[in-house]
Motif scaffolding. Structure first.
Motif, mmCIF file in Angstrom:
data_model
loop_
_atom_site.group_PDB
_atom_site.id
_atom_site.type_symbol
_atom_site.label_atom_id
_atom_site.label_comp_id
_atom_site.label_asym_id
_atom_site.label_seq_id
_atom_site.Cartn_x
_atom_site.Cartn_y
_atom_site.Cartn_z
ATOM 1 N N UNK A 10 0.847 -1.179 0.000
ATOM 2 C CA UNK A 10 0.000 0.000 0.000
ATOM 3 C C UNK A 10 0.890 1.238 0.000
ATOM 4 N N UNK A 11 0.918 1.951 -1.148
ATOM 5 C CA UNK A 11 1.797 3.102 -1.268
ATOM 6 C C UNK A 11 1.414 4.218 -0.309
ATOM 7 N N UNK A 12 0.125 4.325 0.012
ATOM 8 C CA UNK A 12 -0.313 5.420 0.876
ATOM 9 C C UNK A 12 0.210 5.273 2.295
ATOM 10 N N UNK A 13 0.333 4.044 2.772
ATOM 11 C CA UNK A 13 0.794 3.837 4.140
ATOM 12 C C UNK A 13 2.221 3.316 4.210
ATOM 13 N N UNK A 14 2.747 2.843 3.069
ATOM 14 C CA UNK A 14 4.092 2.292 3.056
ATOM 15 C C UNK A 14 4.177 0.931 3.709
ATOM 16 N N UNK A 15 3.040 0.276 3.905
ATOM 17 C CA UNK A 15 3.027 -1.012 4.559
ATOM 18 C C UNK A 15 2.257 -2.031 3.724
ATOM 19 N N UNK A 16 2.459 -3.302 4.087
ATOM 20 C CA UNK A 16 1.679 -4.349 3.450
ATOM 21 C C UNK A 16 0.243 -4.273 3.935
ATOM 22 N N UNK A 17 -0.687 -4.553 3.046
ATOM 23 C CA UNK A 17 -2.100 -4.462 3.419
ATOM 24 C C UNK A 17 -2.887 -5.517 2.665
ATOM 25 N N UNK A 18 -3.905 -6.058 3.327
ATOM 26 C CA UNK A 18 -4.768 -7.028 2.660
ATOM 27 C C UNK A 18 -5.645 -6.335 1.627
ATOM 28 N N UNK A 19 -5.945 -7.050 0.563
ATOM 29 C CA UNK A 19 -6.804 -6.528 -0.500
ATOM 30 C C UNK A 19 -8.040 -7.402 -0.594
ATOM 31 N N UNK A 20 -9.219 -6.750 -0.655
ATOM 32 C CA UNK A 20 -10.479 -7.485 -0.706
ATOM 33 C C UNK A 20 -11.195 -7.196 -2.026
ATOM 34 N N UNK A 21 -11.555 -8.219 -2.795
ATOM 35 C CA UNK A 21 -12.282 -7.986 -4.047
ATOM 36 C C UNK A 21 -13.727 -7.568 -3.778
ATOM 37 N N UNK A 22 -14.248 -6.700 -4.650
ATOM 38 C CA UNK A 22 -15.672 -6.399 -4.640
ATOM 39 C C UNK A 22 -16.139 -6.273 -6.083
ATOM 40 N N UNK A 23 -17.467 -6.347 -6.287
ATOM 41 C CA UNK A 23 -18.001 -6.434 -7.642
ATOM 42 C C UNK A 23 -19.093 -5.396 -7.859
ATOM 43 N N UNK A 24 -19.132 -4.878 -9.092
ATOM 44 C CA UNK A 24 -20.089 -3.844 -9.462
ATOM 45 C C UNK A 24 -20.960 -4.346 -10.604
ATOM 46 N N UNK A 25 -22.277 -4.277 -10.400
ATOM 47 C CA UNK A 25 -23.227 -4.564 -11.469
ATOM 48 C C UNK A 25 -23.516 -3.267 -12.220
ATOM 49 N N UNK A 26 -23.525 -3.336 -13.545
ATOM 50 C CA UNK A 26 -23.673 -2.143 -14.379
ATOM 51 C C UNK A 26 -25.082 -2.015 -14.933
ATOM 52 N N UNK A 27 -25.529 -0.776 -15.104
ATOM 53 C CA UNK A 27 -26.814 -0.532 -15.754
ATOM 54 C C UNK A 27 -26.719 -0.766 -17.250
ATOM 55 N N UNK A 28 -25.554 -0.456 -17.838
ATOM 56 C CA UNK A 28 -25.295 -0.773 -19.244
ATOM 57 C C UNK A 28 -23.806 -0.982 -19.413
ATOM 58 N N UNK A 29 -23.419 -1.717 -20.441
ATOM 59 C CA UNK A 29 -22.009 -2.055 -20.657
ATOM 60 C C UNK A 29 -21.505 -1.577 -22.018
ATOM 61 N N UNK A 30 -22.283 -0.724 -22.659
ATOM 62 C CA UNK A 30 -21.908 -0.259 -23.991
ATOM 63 C C UNK A 30 -20.564 0.463 -23.946
ATOM 64 N N UNK A 31 -19.657 0.067 -24.826
ATOM 65 C CA UNK A 31 -18.351 0.706 -24.913
ATOM 66 C C UNK A 31 -17.279 0.070 -24.057
ATOM 67 N N UNK A 32 -17.647 -0.869 -23.193
ATOM 68 C CA UNK A 32 -16.665 -1.554 -22.357
ATOM 69 C C UNK A 32 -16.117 -2.786 -23.062
ATOM 70 N N UNK A 33 -14.882 -3.126 -22.753
ATOM 71 C CA UNK A 33 -14.244 -4.303 -23.336
ATOM 72 C C UNK A 33 -13.746 -5.212 -22.221
ATOM 73 N N UNK A 34 -13.810 -6.508 -22.459
ATOM 74 C CA UNK A 34 -13.345 -7.480 -21.478
ATOM 75 C C UNK A 34 -11.869 -7.223 -21.182
ATOM 76 N N UNK A 35 -11.521 -7.128 -19.899
ATOM 77 C CA UNK A 35 -10.143 -6.884 -19.497
ATOM 78 C C UNK A 35 -9.760 -5.420 -19.386
ATOM 79 N N UNK A 36 -10.688 -4.525 -19.737
ATOM 80 C CA UNK A 36 -10.398 -3.087 -19.684
ATOM 81 C C UNK A 36 -10.238 -2.630 -18.233
#
Length: 371
Positions: free
Chosen positions: A251-277
């Motif tokens: 974690x660059x902000x604290x200069x220490x190791x930090x756990x990372x937790x995944x979270x997910x966002x559902x979209x109202x539309x996906x027009x213009x998005x590409x897989x892996x973007x």
């Protein structure tokens, strides 16, 4: 916009001015003499779209969640009902296990139970000695064990059909089993949730409390930040991501190791998005609504009225504070902003009104302080 959002926006605006004053103090060494009568101002363009930053999280576009239905133990799959590309609903049968082995086991267990009951009847007829009672108890224990086995096989038959737990599209069917490149068993059927894409983000253990399922967010393009997609956080993982083989990242902000937790966002539309973007994820405090407006808009808190009811804004000319009278247009009650029809431009310097302000005071451009 909710009242909570308005409060947050106001706090962010105040924070800008506070930060400006701090940097000015740092630049001039905190000298009381240099600070005396100085008024710090900022260009209107910095306040357009509220001129503040919100927490941002990195994200990547990925396919919707895929639910894998693997073979249960040593059971044999008798029939697969679905094909790749087929749409399924929650409760749609996907495949069925062969129940003949369970049925044969049930028949055999029923015969064993019947035999044990006969033995018990014979023992009871032989008398009531302690040894005979012990043998009867042993047979009764065996019956209970057999009945438990019987219930397990009956459950296998009742649950012989595997049903879809999500709405989606069948992504894969593997009737012959097999393993993937990592050596893991392939699922009999894999179903991908309905929906083209979702966004996977990550949050640190220090900031995980600032987001929650159902929170409205803005997905922002890294290439062109004016391109956005609305969405909501659908879920947050409670287990840290396995990054760098140990579940931590730097974690660059604290200069220490930090756990990372995944979270997910559902979209109202996906027009213009590409897989892996790769994208940014921002909590939606209403900043997206302001960016869509045309014209010059200011928070109403900047507007002051003279004794005749004429609106003006504290601005600067040739390094001195002045009152600039303005023509007001439409009022946006949702964001508490008002359109400035004339009197100011995006390059005009302004400051928050204060009872201590008078015309002719020294005016300092914040951008010069930050250089």
């Amino acid at each position: 916009m909710t009242k909570t959002k308005k409060i947050i926006l106001a706090i962010c605006l105040i924070a800008i001015i506070a930060a400006a004053a701090f940097f000015a103090w740092m630049k001039w060494g905190g000298s009381a003499a240099s600070m005396e009568d100085a008024v710090y101002m900022q260009k209107i363009s910095d306040f357009q779209n509220y001129g503040f930053t919100v927490d941002r999280y990195s994200g990547v576009v990925e396919a919707q969640k895929t639910q894998s239905y693997k073979r249960d133990g040593e059971r044999t799959v008798e029939e697969i009902y679905v094909t790749v590309g087929q749409e399924v609903k929650i409760g749609t049968p996907l495949f069925r296990y062969d129940v003949r082995s369970a049925e044969n086991s049930i028949s055999s267990i029923n015969l064993d139970i019947e035999g044990l009951n006969n033995e018990i009847e014979v023992l009871r007829a032989a008398g009531g000695s302690t040894e005979i009672q012990l043998q009867i108890s042993e047979r009764q224990l065996e019956i209970r064990q057999k009945q438990a086995e019987l219930e397990r096989y009956q459950q296998e038959i009742e649950q012989s059909e595997v049903l879809s737990t999500i709405d989606g599209v069948v992504k894969a069917v593997n009737p012959d089993g097999g393993t993937d490149s990592m050596g893991s068993d392939l699922p009999v059927v894999a179903v991908t949730e309905t929906g083209e894409f979702r966004i996977k983000g990550k949050v640190t253990e220090q900031t995980i409390g600032s987001i929650y399922p159902g929170m409205e967010v803005i997905i922002r393009s890294r290439v062109d930040e004016s391109v956005t997609w609305p969405g909501k956080i659908s879920n947050i993982e409670t287990e840290p991501a396995n990054e760098n083989n140990n579940g931590y990242f730097y974690d660059e902000s604290s200069g220490e190791k930090s756990s990372s937790y995944p979270f997910y966002v559902q979209l109202e539309n996906t027009e213009g998005l590409m897989l892996g973007q790769h994208v940014f994820i921002e909590p939606d405090y209403g900043q997206g609504e302001t960016e869509k407006k045309d014209g010059l808009w200011l928070d109403m808190s900047f507007i002051t009225y003279d004794d005749n009811g004429n609106p003006f804004v504290w601005s600067a000319e040739r390094g001195k504070t002045v009152k600039v009278f303005v023509e007001l247009g439409e009022l946006d009650e949702d964001t508490y902003t008002i359109e400035i029809l004339s009197g100011l431009t995006e390059d005009s310097l302004i400051t928050w009104p204060d009872e201590t302000l008078t015309e002719g005071m020294k005016a300092v451009d914040i951008s010069e302080v930050w250089e």
